[in-house]
Design a protein around this motif. Structure first.
Motif, short mmCIF file in Angstrom:
data_model
loop_
_atom_site.label_atom_id
_atom_site.label_comp_id
_atom_site.label_asym_id
_atom_site.label_seq_id
_atom_site.Cartn_x
_atom_site.Cartn_y
_atom_site.Cartn_z
N UNK A 82 3.23 2.29 9.96
CA UNK A 82 3.27 1.20 10.93
C UNK A 82 4.51 0.33 10.79
N UNK A 83 5.01 0.17 9.56
CA UNK A 83 6.17 -0.68 9.33
C UNK A 83 6.84 -0.29 8.01
N UNK A 84 8.16 -0.48 7.96
CA UNK A 84 8.94 -0.26 6.75
C UNK A 84 9.30 -1.62 6.19
N UNK A 85 9.06 -1.82 4.90
CA UNK A 85 9.29 -3.11 4.25
C UNK A 85 10.42 -2.97 3.23
N UNK A 86 11.54 -3.62 3.50
CA UNK A 86 12.66 -3.64 2.56
C UNK A 86 12.58 -4.88 1.67
N UNK A 87 11.64 -5.74 1.95
CA UNK A 87 11.45 -6.98 1.22
C UNK A 87 10.70 -7.93 2.12
N UNK A 88 10.36 -9.13 1.61
CA UNK A 88 9.57 -10.05 2.43
C UNK A 88 10.27 -10.49 3.71
N UNK A 89 11.58 -10.47 3.73
CA UNK A 89 12.34 -10.91 4.91
C UNK A 89 12.74 -9.76 5.82
N UNK A 90 12.63 -8.53 5.34
CA UNK A 90 13.08 -7.37 6.12
C UNK A 90 11.91 -6.43 6.36
N UNK A 91 11.20 -6.67 7.45
CA UNK A 91 10.08 -5.82 7.85
C UNK A 91 10.40 -5.23 9.21
N UNK A 92 10.38 -3.90 9.29
CA UNK A 92 10.72 -3.22 10.53
C UNK A 92 9.49 -2.52 11.08
N UNK A 93 8.97 -3.04 12.20
CA UNK A 93 7.79 -2.46 12.85
C UNK A 93 8.18 -1.14 13.52
N UNK A 107 12.18 8.50 8.43
CA UNK A 107 11.40 8.03 7.29
C UNK A 107 10.79 9.26 6.64
N UNK A 108 10.92 9.36 5.33
CA UNK A 108 10.49 10.55 4.60
C UNK A 108 9.33 10.23 3.67
N UNK A 109 8.38 11.16 3.56
CA UNK A 109 7.27 11.07 2.62
C UNK A 109 7.37 12.27 1.69
N UNK A 110 7.65 12.01 0.41
CA UNK A 110 7.87 13.08 -0.56
C UNK A 110 7.14 12.75 -1.85
N UNK A 111 6.26 13.64 -2.26
CA UNK A 111 5.53 13.50 -3.53
C UNK A 111 4.88 12.12 -3.68
N UNK A 112 4.24 11.65 -2.62
CA UNK A 112 3.51 10.40 -2.68
C UNK A 112 4.34 9.14 -2.56
N UNK A 113 5.65 9.28 -2.25
CA UNK A 113 6.55 8.13 -2.11
C UNK A 113 7.30 8.20 -0.78
N UNK A 114 7.62 7.04 -0.24
CA UNK A 114 8.38 6.95 1.02
C UNK A 114 9.83 6.63 0.70
N UNK A 115 10.76 7.23 1.47
CA UNK A 115 12.15 6.84 1.34
C UNK A 115 12.87 6.94 2.69
N UNK A 116 14.01 6.27 2.76
CA UNK A 116 14.89 6.34 3.92
C UNK A 116 16.27 6.79 3.43
N UNK A 117 17.07 7.29 4.35
CA UNK A 117 18.46 7.63 4.06
C UNK A 117 19.28 6.39 4.41
N UNK A 118 19.49 5.53 3.41
CA UNK A 118 20.15 4.24 3.63
C UNK A 118 21.66 4.38 3.58
N UNK A 119 22.34 3.61 4.41
CA UNK A 119 23.80 3.57 4.37
C UNK A 119 24.25 2.93 3.06
N UNK A 120 25.30 3.50 2.46
CA UNK A 120 25.83 2.96 1.20
C UNK A 120 26.82 1.86 1.50
#
Length: 84
Positions: free
Chosen positions: A28-39, A71-84
């Motif tokens: 439903x949403x990706x949370x990068x922290x309390x201030x960064x929530x992406x619905x 958004x990826x789900x791998x081995x019970x964990x979520x990750x994104x391909x974030x820009x460096x």
């Protein structure tokens, strides 16, 4: 230097998820922290894929504020391909 501008890394994230009646996960949403929530507005596709940043998992092709995002789900964990 143009290639380095597109460099991405695997970044694990917290995800708000609903379990559907049929057992599927619905992010439903990706949370990068309390201030960064992406619905997540829409899930366009879910498929098993290899990520460019390494790993194999379920790739959720999401629409967030009109933009496609993976958004990826791998081995019970979520990750994104974030820009460096």
């Amino acid at each position: 230097m143009a290639g380095s501008m597109n460099k991405r890394e695997k970044r694990y994230v917290a995800v708000e998820v609903r379990f559907e009646e049929d057992g599927r996960l619905r992010p439903l949403a990706i949370l990068f922290g309390p201030e960064q929530i992406y619905k997540i507005d829409k899930i366009k596709d879910v498929s098993r894929r290899a990520a460019e940043v390494g790993g194999v998992g379920d790739r959720y092709l999401c629409v967030i504020d009109g933009q496609e995002s993976k958004l990826w789900f791998e081995k019970g964990r979520w990750f994104v391909e974030a820009k460096v």
